[in-house]
Scaffold this motif. Structure first.
Motif: not given
Length: 252
Positions: A81-89
């Motif tokens: 998930s790109r959304f999860v990746r960008e949110s947790t990075w």
């Protein structure tokens, strides 16, 4: 070959013995290797020694189990998930450099010198290598193979078991071996500094009593424990990754 490693260990022990006996190294601080090795039978004869080994090993493996339970779903969410990746990075990159040792005062404040404190700090320290390898492995899945699976309309479980998992396993195995070593280190350190039961606390007690041969024997025991865990993971990888080039090279 393995005999080269054994020969290297023998050379180090002989050098240690000679340096301590000759006065090149202070024997009062670093006893001869023979004295340390002779302290092992005395330690091994005591049930308390094996109880400490069990405490350290159980904590390391328990923390590693927690790491697997947390990292597998987290890696799938971050990798897919790109959304999860960008949110947790930002959170992941902020937490990764924090050493578990720095969290010991907080752990003692919350749980005291208990097993909960050890497991929490072990999981915190060992999480990041495994999580990073898992995410990297998911990103390395062959997109052509995934597209082919979609074109053949394979079911999700077939795509996962025949395409995703085989690509992910080598990365997961590497991350798990690194995390296992870190788990042993953090377990001993939390026992040494935090006072929880295990080899680390025994090292501190031996040092306080001035029993340096026993102290160094316990330190060497922690190294052997990490080595045995590494061998166990390597043995488990062979049947799981028999098809991987790294295993074929080792067998040649």
């Amino acid at each position: 070959m393995r005999w080269r490693g054994i020969a290297s260990v023998a050379v180090v022990l002989l050098g240690w013995e000679a340096a301590s006996r000759s006065g090149l190294l202070p024997a009062a601080s670093l006893p001869p290797a023979s004295d340390v090795l002779m302290a092992w039978p005395t330690l091994a004869a005591a049930p308390a020694f094996w109880a400490s080994v069990g405490h350290t090993l159980a904590s390391a493996l328990g923390g590693l189990g927690i790491v697997v339970l947390i990292a597998v779903p987290a890696a799938l969410a971050i990798g897919l998930s790109r959304f999860v990746r960008e949110s947790t990075w930002l959170v992941v990159e902020f937490l990764k450099p924090i050493p578990p040792v720095a969290m010991i005062p907080l752990g003692l404040l919350l749980w005291g010198p208990s097993e909960t404190m050890k497991l929490t700090l072990i999981a915190f320290g060992a999480l990041w290598p495994f999580l990073t390898q898992m995410v990297y492995g998911i990103n390395q899945v062959d997109h052509v193979a995934l597209d082919m699976a979609r074109s053949y309309r394979l079911k999700a479980w077939l795509t996962t078991s025949r395409v995703v998992i085989p690509s992910l396993l080598p990365f997961a195995a590497t991350g798990l071996r690194v995390s296992a070593s870190i788990a042993v280190v953090v377990s001993v350190v939390t026992e040494l500094i935090g006072g929880a039961a295990g080899l680390g606390r025994d090292i501190m007690v031996a040092q306080s009593a001035g029993n340096l041969p026993a102290m160094y024997a316990l330190i060497l025991t922690t190294g052997m424990l990490g080595l045995l865990i590494n061998f166990a993971f390597a043995a488990a990888e062979r049947p799981l990754l028999f098809w991987h080039p790294s295993q074929r090279k080792e067998s040649d």
